[in-house]
Write a protein that holds these residues in place. Sequence first.
Motif, PDB file in Angstrom:
ATOM      1  N   ASN A 232       0.834  -1.197   0.000  1.00 29.85           N
ATOM      2  CA  ASN A 232       0.000   0.000   0.000  1.00 29.85           C
ATOM      3  C   ASN A 232       0.867   1.246   0.000  1.00 29.85           C
ATOM      4  OD1 ASN A 232      -1.990   2.169   1.310  1.00 29.85           O
ATOM      5  ND2 ASN A 232      -3.105   0.621   0.190  1.00 29.85           N
ATOM      6  N   PHE A 235      -0.971   3.447   3.742  1.00 31.38           N
ATOM      7  CA  PHE A 235      -1.890   2.985   4.770  1.00 31.38           C
ATOM      8  C   PHE A 235      -1.187   2.920   6.126  1.00 31.38           C
ATOM      9  CE2 PHE A 235      -4.509  -0.141   6.957  1.00 31.38           C
ATOM     10  CZ  PHE A 235      -5.768   0.304   6.628  1.00 31.38           C
ATOM     11  N   VAL A 240       5.205   8.288   4.691  1.00 31.36           N
ATOM     12  CA  VAL A 240       5.134   8.046   3.250  1.00 31.36           C
ATOM     13  C   VAL A 240       3.962   8.817   2.648  1.00 31.36           C
ATOM     14  CG1 VAL A 240       4.879   6.263   1.488  1.00 31.36           C
ATOM     15  CG2 VAL A 240       6.181   5.779   3.549  1.00 31.36           C
ATOM     16  N   ARG A 242       2.817  11.585   3.381  1.00 31.10           N
ATOM     17  CA  ARG A 242       3.074  13.019   3.206  1.00 31.10           C
ATOM     18  C   ARG A 242       3.534  13.346   1.786  1.00 31.10           C
ATOM     19  NH1 ARG A 242       6.451  13.069   8.720  1.00 31.10           N
ATOM     20  NH2 ARG A 242       4.767  13.599  10.169  1.00 31.10           N
ATOM     21  N   LEU A 243       4.020  12.337   1.075  1.00 33.05           N
ATOM     22  CA  LEU A 243       4.521  12.592  -0.284  1.00 33.05           C
ATOM     23  C   LEU A 243       3.424  12.494  -1.334  1.00 33.05           C
ATOM     24  CD1 LEU A 243       7.879  10.692   0.073  1.00 33.05           C
ATOM     25  CD2 LEU A 243       7.629  13.144  -0.269  1.00 33.05           C
ATOM     26  N   TYR A 246       2.893  15.468  -3.642  1.00 34.54           N
ATOM     27  CA  TYR A 246       4.015  16.404  -3.596  1.00 34.54           C
ATOM     28  C   TYR A 246       4.766  16.334  -4.919  1.00 34.54           C
ATOM     29  CZ  TYR A 246       8.454  18.477  -2.254  1.00 34.54           C
ATOM     30  OH  TYR A 246       9.577  19.265  -2.223  1.00 34.54           O
ATOM     31  N   ASN A 248       3.846  16.567  -7.890  1.00 28.70           N
ATOM     32  CA  ASN A 248       3.135  15.720  -8.871  1.00 28.70           C
ATOM     33  C   ASN A 248       3.314  14.219  -8.666  1.00 28.70           C
ATOM     34  OD1 ASN A 248       2.151  17.995 -10.194  1.00 28.70           O
ATOM     35  ND2 ASN A 248       4.055  18.155 -11.358  1.00 28.70           N
ATOM     36  N   ILE A 249       3.653  13.792  -7.480  1.00 32.64           N
ATOM     37  CA  ILE A 249       3.660  12.335  -7.246  1.00 32.64           C
ATOM     38  C   ILE A 249       2.207  11.880  -7.182  1.00 32.64           C
ATOM     39  CG2 ILE A 249       4.299  10.451  -5.685  1.00 32.64           C
ATOM     40  CD1 ILE A 249       6.588  12.060  -4.674  1.00 32.64           C
ATOM     41  N   THR A 253       2.297   6.536  -9.381  1.00 35.26           N
ATOM     42  CA  THR A 253       3.729   6.599  -9.042  1.00 35.26           C
ATOM     43  C   THR A 253       3.981   6.060  -7.640  1.00 35.26           C
ATOM     44  OG1 THR A 253       3.876   8.571 -10.411  1.00 35.26           O
ATOM     45  CG2 THR A 253       5.740   8.139  -8.950  1.00 35.26           C
ATOM     46  N   MET A 254       3.077   6.403  -6.721  1.00 37.01           N
ATOM     47  CA  MET A 254       3.238   5.917  -5.344  1.00 37.01           C
ATOM     48  C   MET A 254       3.292   4.385  -5.323  1.00 37.01           C
ATOM     49  SD  MET A 254       3.586   8.283  -2.997  1.00 37.01           S
ATOM     50  CE  MET A 254       2.912   8.003  -1.387  1.00 37.01           C
ATOM     51  N   GLN A 257       6.388   3.012  -8.227  1.00 35.29           N
ATOM     52  CA  GLN A 257       7.759   3.275  -7.809  1.00 35.29           C
ATOM     53  C   GLN A 257       7.955   3.084  -6.307  1.00 35.29           C
ATOM     54  OE1 GLN A 257       9.105   6.794  -9.897  1.00 35.29           O
ATOM     55  NE2 GLN A 257      10.725   7.025  -8.365  1.00 35.29           N
ATOM     56  N   GLY A 258       7.006   3.632  -5.529  1.00 34.10           N
ATOM     57  CA  GLY A 258       7.157   3.585  -4.082  1.00 34.10           C
ATOM     58  C   GLY A 258       7.022   2.183  -3.522  1.00 34.10           C
ATOM     59  N   VAL A 259       5.932   1.517  -3.881  1.00 36.60           N
ATOM     60  CA  VAL A 259       5.664   0.196  -3.302  1.00 36.60           C
ATOM     61  C   VAL A 259       6.385  -0.905  -4.080  1.00 36.60           C
ATOM     62  CG1 VAL A 259       3.846  -1.488  -2.760  1.00 36.60           C
ATOM     63  CG2 VAL A 259       3.408   0.960  -2.441  1.00 36.60           C
ATOM     64  N   GLU A 261       8.797  -0.552  -6.520  1.00 41.90           N
ATOM     65  CA  GLU A 261      10.181  -0.252  -6.908  1.00 41.90           C
ATOM     66  C   GLU A 261      10.411  -0.383  -8.412  1.00 41.90           C
ATOM     67  OE1 GLU A 261      12.606  -2.809  -4.388  1.00 41.90           O
ATOM     68  OE2 GLU A 261      11.047  -2.647  -2.866  1.00 41.90           O
ATOM     69  N   LYS A 263      10.935   1.358 -11.847  1.00 41.61           N
ATOM     70  CA  LYS A 263      11.272   2.666 -12.442  1.00 41.61           C
ATOM     71  C   LYS A 263      10.852   2.621 -13.906  1.00 41.61           C
ATOM     72  CE  LYS A 263      14.061   4.201  -8.942  1.00 41.61           C
ATOM     73  NZ  LYS A 263      14.174   5.474  -8.289  1.00 41.61           N
TER      74      LYS A 263
ATOM     75  N   TYR B 111      13.113   4.491   7.107  1.00 42.99           N
ATOM     76  CA  TYR B 111      11.784   3.869   6.985  1.00 42.99           C
ATOM     77  C   TYR B 111      11.799   2.420   7.457  1.00 42.99           C
ATOM     78  CZ  TYR B 111      10.803   8.018   4.347  1.00 42.99           C
ATOM     79  OH  TYR B 111      10.630   9.336   3.993  1.00 42.99           O
ATOM     80  N   THR B 117       6.562   1.035   3.593  1.00 41.10           N
ATOM     81  CA  THR B 117       7.095   1.382   2.270  1.00 41.10           C
ATOM     82  C   THR B 117       8.269   2.335   2.469  1.00 41.10           C
ATOM     83  OG1 THR B 117       4.914   1.165   1.264  1.00 41.10           O
ATOM     84  CG2 THR B 117       6.510   2.506   0.070  1.00 41.10           C
ATOM     85  N   ASP B 118       9.315   2.152   1.675  1.00 33.56           N
ATOM     86  CA  ASP B 118      10.485   3.013   1.780  1.00 33.56           C
ATOM     87  C   ASP B 118      10.328   4.183   0.813  1.00 33.56           C
ATOM     88  OD1 ASP B 118      12.924   4.230   1.816  1.00 33.56           O
ATOM     89  OD2 ASP B 118      14.091   2.382   1.742  1.00 33.56           O
ATOM     90  N   ALA B 119      10.130   5.371   1.353  1.00 32.43           N
ATOM     91  CA  ALA B 119       9.886   6.528   0.495  1.00 32.43           C
ATOM     92  C   ALA B 119      11.098   6.857  -0.374  1.00 32.43           C
ATOM     93  CB  ALA B 119       9.499   7.732   1.337  1.00 32.43           C
ATOM     94  N   ASN B 121      12.372   4.968  -2.323  1.00 30.75           N
ATOM     95  CA  ASN B 121      12.077   4.369  -3.637  1.00 30.75           C
ATOM     96  C   ASN B 121      11.566   5.416  -4.618  1.00 30.75           C
ATOM     97  OD1 ASN B 121      12.631   1.852  -2.610  1.00 30.75           O
ATOM     98  ND2 ASN B 121      10.491   1.274  -2.272  1.00 30.75           N
ATOM     99  N   LEU B 122      11.062   6.510  -4.083  1.00 30.75           N
ATOM    100  CA  LEU B 122      10.459   7.526  -4.953  1.00 30.75           C
ATOM    101  C   LEU B 122      11.468   8.519  -5.518  1.00 30.75           C
ATOM    102  CD1 LEU B 122       7.299   8.129  -2.768  1.00 30.75           C
ATOM    103  CD2 LEU B 122       7.267   7.268  -5.110  1.00 30.75           C
ATOM    104  N   ASN B 126      12.936  14.285 -10.320  1.00 30.48           N
ATOM    105  CA  ASN B 126      12.015  15.267  -9.748  1.00 30.48           C
ATOM    106  C   ASN B 126      12.066  15.287  -8.222  1.00 30.48           C
ATOM    107  OD1 ASN B 126       9.848  17.101  -9.779  1.00 30.48           O
ATOM    108  ND2 ASN B 126       8.347  15.450  -9.544  1.00 30.48           N
ATOM    109  N   ILE B 135      10.076  16.793   3.553  1.00 31.54           N
ATOM    110  CA  ILE B 135       8.617  16.629   3.457  1.00 31.54           C
ATOM    111  C   ILE B 135       8.143  15.367   4.178  1.00 31.54           C
ATOM    112  CG2 ILE B 135       6.653  16.454   1.862  1.00 31.54           C
ATOM    113  CD1 ILE B 135       8.261  19.129   1.672  1.00 31.54           C
ATOM    114  N   SER B 136       8.834  14.251   3.899  1.00 34.90           N
ATOM    115  CA  SER B 136       8.340  12.974   4.420  1.00 34.90           C
ATOM    116  C   SER B 136       8.820  12.721   5.850  1.00 34.90           C
ATOM    117  CB  SER B 136       8.804  11.851   3.489  1.00 34.90           C
ATOM    118  OG  SER B 136       8.502  10.599   4.035  1.00 34.90           O
TER     119      SER B 136
END
Lengths: 431, 146
Positions: A232, A235, A240, A242-243, A246, A248-249, A253-254, A257-259, A261, A263, B111, B117-119, B121-122, B126, B135-136
Amino acid sequence: MNLELTENIEDNLISAINSSDITKENDIIFFGANKSSLTMMEILKDYHFLAIIDNDKRKQGQLISGLKVYSPDELLADYNPNYRILIASEYYAAMRKQLETFGYKEGKEILILWHGNRYYSIDDETFNYHASKVRYGEEVYNEFRKDAPSDFIFICPYAGTGDMYLVGMYLEEYMKTHEITGYSVIVPNNNCKRILGLFDLKAISMEYAKIECLMMFCRMRGFDSTHSKVLNDGFNQIMVKRLRGYKNIDFNTMFRQGVFEIKGDYNYIFKQENADDIFTDNSLRKGRTVLLSPYANTITKISDDFWIKLAKELKALDYDVVTNVSGDEESIEGTMGLFVPYKQIISFLDDAGYFVGVRSGLCDIICSSRAKMAVLYPFGNVFGACSTYDYFSLEKMDLKTDNLLEIIYEKTDLSDNIDNLNKIVDFCNII
Amino acid sequence: MNSNKDLEIADKARKYWRELENKYDLNNKAVILIDNDDDNVNYLTLAYADEFRISKNYESLIILNANAKLKEEFANNKSFIFLDIDKEKTLAIKKLYMLYKFTDRLIINNYDGTSDTDAFNLLSDNITVNDIVAISILGLNKVPAL
């Protein structure tokens, strides 16, 4: 109320809805004549509210948002299993104790949506409360491991349709990259199973209370050593979350890329079954059918008047207009209710030609359809640093760019949305 | 698998936390645990920490486990109280925080256990490390100028 608090309540309420802890058949009672209760009412707009209870004698007897405030004794003395008593207060422990004297239990009739600042405590009661959840999570884990001793466990705590769609889209790629062969995906309901089924992924449905404890156990033991991962984007993860929005994420993308990984671009188009039978059985015309989708779990519903007028105008232009419904959802007046299974929904829309709906998870699923899609987004800073539109826009996420009309609405009444209605009618009617 | 050991470790953190509360009066302070393998993340956490302190109206910040280089770099910041705690206490505090967010006065700058989730990764063209830290991790509205 601060944003973090509102989001916590919202997250927990949505989980409760998705895991069917609260249904539209329940009588909802809010414990506390306060702002938290008003926030919950806003989120649960279409549910049946019975009353507010409050121990403050000065508030008892008053009307708040049309609901009468009672003392707990007055309303709860006769046990009713259909009650759902919602608490979002720092005095949650005392409230729970009081309700337990009437026979109500947490996780059944009592739902604690926010613990307040007392959550920030290291007292024995709070510590033991969480420790007991971890211990129960361990039992769930061990039980699960009997049948799946070496599977990698993917835990999906949140039942959002869009979330599940993104899980389906990216999970296979993640497993390939991490050389995972045996896996189990745990989800909170059967709808999630159906969505993952579109991607040929098998899932196991488990009640949310168990999932939560399992997650807590895996977190404590370590995700690596328990061979598990939570899928997630935010959740119960405030850092996390908070982004979100931010720079344009967006939602996609969350997850991507975030969950997961991943790219760069990656797309998965799932198999669809032919939908001819739906057109034949319901006497609908291909290329002249509009599917209305007025329902979404997390978005304030636009008034029925809007949908009724829209349906009338589209029918006047010789379109067949149907409402996408599931469960106990009602069709918009003047239209036929239609349940289209996920395995046929894209084929159906490809042939139908038109979709008009609020931004729900269904939009993620159908975005690869060739149909013209008009999607409505509520105005406002709902998701982290940006608006619902900025976070969930199908165009911004690159999920759909052609045949797409995205509209942001500020108010839900028909009179405030005449321009939007005209835009939709024009959009559908321009070939 | 047995969770008892983890819970015992987390339980010990309650004692450590009470000690911190008693000694430093956390009503007007917050604690930042420097716990990232990346020196740049640790540096940025402290570089932005004063902005965080101001935004939350904290009088001062207790900085746990900053290395010697960081302590030297930020020695002039009088609102930082540098403390070192041993590995056992560090692990205990992290375990307790994994169990539940027992306080709103603790920031851990990674994290691992604080989130599922590891931020990081983002990170992209950008999104920079500066963005993630400000921010996070620290919850600021924008990245402060350095």
